[in-house]
Design an enzyme around this catalytic site. Sequence first.
Site, PDB file in Angstrom:
ATOM      1  N   TRP A 322     -45.821  -3.874   7.164  1.00  0.00           N
ATOM      2  CA  TRP A 322     -46.005  -2.500   7.836  1.00  0.00           C
ATOM      3  C   TRP A 322     -47.378  -2.492   8.425  1.00  0.00           C
ATOM      4  O   TRP A 322     -47.677  -1.894   9.535  1.00  0.00           O
ATOM      5  CB  TRP A 322     -45.581  -1.511   7.171  1.00  0.00           C
ATOM      6  CG  TRP A 322     -45.522  -0.158   7.684  1.00  0.00           C
ATOM      7  CD1 TRP A 322     -44.640   0.386   8.786  1.00  0.00           C
ATOM      8  CD2 TRP A 322     -46.534   0.854   7.746  1.00  0.00           C
ATOM      9  NE1 TRP A 322     -45.060   1.642   9.284  1.00  0.00           N
ATOM     10  CE2 TRP A 322     -46.412   1.898   8.479  1.00  0.00           C
ATOM     11  CE3 TRP A 322     -47.803   1.006   7.040  1.00  0.00           C
ATOM     12  CZ2 TRP A 322     -46.982   3.185   8.823  1.00  0.00           C
ATOM     13  CZ3 TRP A 322     -48.434   2.164   7.109  1.00  0.00           C
ATOM     14  CH2 TRP A 322     -48.195   3.138   7.885  1.00  0.00           C
ATOM     15  N   HIS A 323     -48.460  -2.540   7.703  1.00  0.00           N
ATOM     16  CA  HIS A 323     -49.970  -2.565   7.873  1.00  0.00           C
ATOM     17  C   HIS A 323     -50.321  -3.147   9.099  1.00  0.00           C
ATOM     18  O   HIS A 323     -51.190  -2.751  10.113  1.00  0.00           O
ATOM     19  CB  HIS A 323     -50.911  -2.363   6.718  1.00  0.00           C
ATOM     20  CG  HIS A 323     -50.680  -1.191   5.899  1.00  0.00           C
ATOM     21  ND1 HIS A 323     -49.544  -1.117   5.109  1.00  0.00           N
ATOM     22  CD2 HIS A 323     -51.154  -0.078   5.804  1.00  0.00           C
ATOM     23  CE1 HIS A 323     -49.948  -0.012   4.365  1.00  0.00           C
ATOM     24  NE2 HIS A 323     -50.608   0.622   4.886  1.00  0.00           N
ATOM     25  N   GLY A 324     -49.771  -4.462   9.446  1.00  0.00           N
ATOM     26  CA  GLY A 324     -50.109  -5.101  10.361  1.00  0.00           C
ATOM     27  C   GLY A 324     -49.833  -6.716  10.452  1.00  0.00           C
ATOM     28  O   GLY A 324     -49.313  -6.987   9.185  1.00  0.00           O
ATOM     29  N   PHE A 465     -52.760   1.321  12.679  1.00  0.00           N
ATOM     30  CA  PHE A 465     -51.402   1.063  12.290  1.00  0.00           C
ATOM     31  C   PHE A 465     -50.322   1.925  12.968  1.00  0.00           C
ATOM     32  O   PHE A 465     -49.120   1.464  12.501  1.00  0.00           O
ATOM     33  CB  PHE A 465     -51.360   1.452  10.620  1.00  0.00           C
ATOM     34  CG  PHE A 465     -52.585   0.659   9.881  1.00  0.00           C
ATOM     35  CD1 PHE A 465     -52.499  -0.621  10.012  1.00  0.00           C
ATOM     36  CD2 PHE A 465     -53.319   1.512   9.134  1.00  0.00           C
ATOM     37  CE1 PHE A 465     -53.579  -1.373   9.389  1.00  0.00           C
ATOM     38  CE2 PHE A 465     -54.378   0.791   8.288  1.00  0.00           C
ATOM     39  CZ  PHE A 465     -54.623  -0.663   8.598  1.00  0.00           C
TER      40      PHE A 465
END
Length: 465
Positions: A322-324, A465
């Site tokens: 999810w963060h990248g 993000f």
Amino acid sequence: MQFPTLSFGLFFLAVYAVAWALNGSNEWRKIALLMASWFFYGAWDGRFVLLLFLSASGNWLLARSIAAYPARGRALVALGVVLNLGVLAYFKYAGFFLEQLDALLLALGFGRDLPLLQVFLPVGVSFFTFQAVSYLVDVQQRRIAPAGWLDLTLLMSFFPHLVAGPIVRGSDLLPQFCTAPKLERGAVAAALLLILWGMFKKVVIASELATALVDPAFRDPLHRSSFDLLFGAYGYAVQIYCDFSAYSDMAIGLAMLLGYRFPRNFDQPYRAASLQDFWRRWHISLSSWLRDYLYIPLGGSRKGRLRTYFNLFLTMLLGGLWHGANWTFLLWGALHGGWLAIERALVRAARGRIALPRMFGILITFHIVVLGWIFFRAPGFGEAIAYLRGLAAGDWHNTLVTPLSLALVGLGLALHALPPRGLQQIAERVRHWPAPLVGALVAAGLVLIGAMQPEGVAPFIYYQF
């Protein structure tokens, strides 16, 4: 516009004045807040205001359909999840997956240059996407009723939480939109303290550590000593906490000044004695989202030990993704998921036999978290490995750590030893002070923070993000 800037301060003063001037008509008040939120988001990139509009409108239609056709609710939620995550995947991961596919084809001997895909990442897309998914699930499970278009669009666009959270769920904020809020003296005192405290953590602690210690350590780890790298890692642990918790504090305070309550997002995470406890304290809105909408639907801890360990690992792995789009984020998530599983197994094996001192648990947990931050901060896997090799080199002379940076690292960690509800207790006292005195103290605080502020303030870390 960034929170701790003059331009945002002027923007918020105008929004504050208009919002409370329109408090006699709740609908017009919400319309004004929505227009202000779109203006705020458009200051980053006006093209993506349309994305916000389309996302909110599409999820509004889906929620109405889910409520109208409950027999098809699961299918409609699945469609909504696919559409929302599809938007997120395109903007956040399309370029990354094309790069990996190109590398794979070259490795297999099918050398072919794939088209270069440059996708500009909308600020905050991860936050409002997760917000939309939780809203659809909550409507399908009848935790909340479908909201009107204006309320849902304002929920997803509301500028205090829009670009970096907290992930405010519909069940938290939509009921507050039903009536015009009232501004209480105690809420104003608490809000002003949160905003000042957030500004101090961001512009004094986080920004100074970033420029003087963390960025130089991570920029060239091969030419830094083990001592420099060790305190660079400690410095990043303090920087990311002060940076992100500062945004959350300011977001909560700004919303409170407009009459709305956001859930708490941080609770002294570095005093956690286990990684499970850490995730109850760090980015609470994300960790609780992952628990409620991913871990529990996967089966949680209800399907045996091995399945529990797998669910923990997969949840954190996807939390890392999810963060990248970077292997380092996946490794960060895998480290947290793996240690959560190991920790669960160790607790089960030692139940009733061994009781370790709490301080020992805090130290172990903190250093596991710091190890993860190295992968989180490093620009790539190779750089993270180089950083770890430099740490293990055993070269303990100092070329980077200054007395100021050392003091800021110590201060950032010492914050976790303060009373857990100290700020609320101060606010309760401040609410009884005369308004001119409070205003003078706030002004003095702003001047003092401005005097200590380094030249230029970097964007909040979680904007990416």
